[in-house]
Design an enzyme around this catalytic site. Sequence first.
Site, PDB file in Angstrom:
ATOM      1  CG  ASN A   9     -27.835  10.198  18.746  1.00 26.94           C
ATOM      2  OD1 ASN A   9     -28.010   9.007  18.937  1.00 26.94           O
ATOM      3  ND2 ASN A   9     -27.139  10.960  19.589  1.00 26.94           N
ATOM      4  CE  LYS A  11     -29.014  12.271  22.590  1.00 28.86           C
ATOM      5  NZ  LYS A  11     -28.727  13.329  23.512  1.00 28.86           N
ATOM      6  CG  HIS A  97     -23.343  12.325  20.978  1.00 31.39           C
ATOM      7  ND1 HIS A  97     -23.635  12.389  22.315  1.00 31.39           N
ATOM      8  CD2 HIS A  97     -24.315  13.028  20.348  1.00 31.39           C
ATOM      9  CE1 HIS A  97     -24.744  13.097  22.482  1.00 31.39           C
ATOM     10  NE2 HIS A  97     -25.181  13.499  21.303  1.00 31.39           N
ATOM     11  CD  GLU A  99     -25.747  11.700  25.153  1.00 34.96           C
ATOM     12  OE1 GLU A  99     -25.987  10.654  24.523  1.00 34.96           O
ATOM     13  OE2 GLU A  99     -26.522  12.679  25.159  1.00 34.96           O
ATOM     14  CD  GLU A 169     -25.060  17.042  18.766  1.00 32.50           C
ATOM     15  OE1 GLU A 169     -26.281  17.117  18.624  1.00 32.50           O
ATOM     16  OE2 GLU A 169     -24.484  16.021  19.115  1.00 32.50           O
ATOM     17  N   GLY A 175     -29.708  17.585  25.765  1.00 33.93           N
ATOM     18  CA  GLY A 175     -30.431  16.751  26.721  1.00 33.93           C
ATOM     19  C   GLY A 175     -31.439  17.495  27.579  1.00 33.93           C
ATOM     20  CB  SER A 214     -32.132  22.039  23.546  1.00 38.40           C
ATOM     21  OG  SER A 214     -31.776  21.278  24.690  1.00 38.40           O
TER      22      SER A 214
HETATM   23  P1  13P Z   1     -31.295  16.887  22.264  1.00 35.64           P
HETATM   24  O1  13P Z   1     -31.907  17.463  21.002  1.00 35.64           O
HETATM   25  O2  13P Z   1     -32.228  15.941  22.974  1.00 35.64           O
HETATM   26  O3  13P Z   1     -30.751  17.952  23.158  1.00 35.64           O
HETATM   27  O4  13P Z   1     -30.067  15.970  21.815  1.00 35.64           O
HETATM   28  C1  13P Z   1     -29.180  16.431  20.850  1.00 35.64           C
HETATM   29  C2  13P Z   1     -28.223  15.363  20.526  1.00 35.64           C
HETATM   30  O5  13P Z   1     -27.512  14.866  21.387  1.00 35.64           O
HETATM   31  C3  13P Z   1     -28.156  14.885  19.138  1.00 35.64           C
HETATM   32  O6  13P Z   1     -27.061  14.055  18.959  1.00 35.64           O
END
Ligand code: 13P
Length: 264
Positions: A9, A11, A97, A99, A169, A175, A214
């Site tokens: 993703n 983002k 997600h 976020e 997740e 993040g 991560s």
């Molecule tokens: P990171 O791998 O940067 O932690 O992000 C994971 C994520 O939000 C995938 O949707």
Amino acid sequence: MDKLYLGTNTKMYKTIADTVDFLTRLAANTADLSRDALELFVIPSFTTLGEARQCVPRESITLGAQNMGWEDQGQFTGEISPLMLREVGVEIVEIGHSERRHVLHETDEEENRKVLCALRHGLRPLLCIGETAQQKAQGIADEILRIQLKIGLQGMDPAQADRLMIAYEPVWAIGVSGVPASADYAQEKHAVIKRTLAELLGEDAQVPVLYGGSVNDGNCEELIALPAVDGLFIGRSAWDADRFDGIIRKVLRRLGTDAGKREE
Ligand code: 13P
């Protein structure tokens, strides 16, 4: 699970030019890998989807959208409908997600409407679930995951289970300030998710459960080797096509599939 799912993703990071460049490189880098048992997917920003679909074949990289409104059309300024996503060749819709849940305050009930709407329109919902650091500390992670699944999938026809994907997740793992889940923790939570899916959709339901948060070149092999992990959903470490290709190849090697080398 007879397929391995690896996706990213992007983002709110890549412009149209960035996305086209990324997809073109990723498709070229991975051209020698058979897609028989491997699905690669990329979920870029809405504005890039038209060009994104034109620049690489769908057999090489599946495309997803990062969100979707739950009505076909109407007075919903700022929303994107399933018909609009279908029109540009999107197959997957990312729903819930962390976020969107925690920054934009979406609820389980809203995610449920989106899941049902996606299925109604022949899209494949990728429902993201995960507990916060506080919920983990309170010892209620399993309950939270079960609630997110029970509400998020409410009213879903089990016959459509083969179009559903789940991403676990944990919010605290995502993040720049995230800490990846340990292998034991990830396996335990994936097992909870699998048991809940069997309860909701039947023992035979084949729903891939992907780990995200991560994931990087250093932990991808350990995570993919876990019996309840069917794929990886990656953020930062996958946004460079060469680095993502490196992760894909590590994962394939770890699984010993070499899923590998396409017969020339
Ligand atoms: P990171 O791998 O940067 O932690 O992000 C994971 C994520 O939000 C995938 O949707």
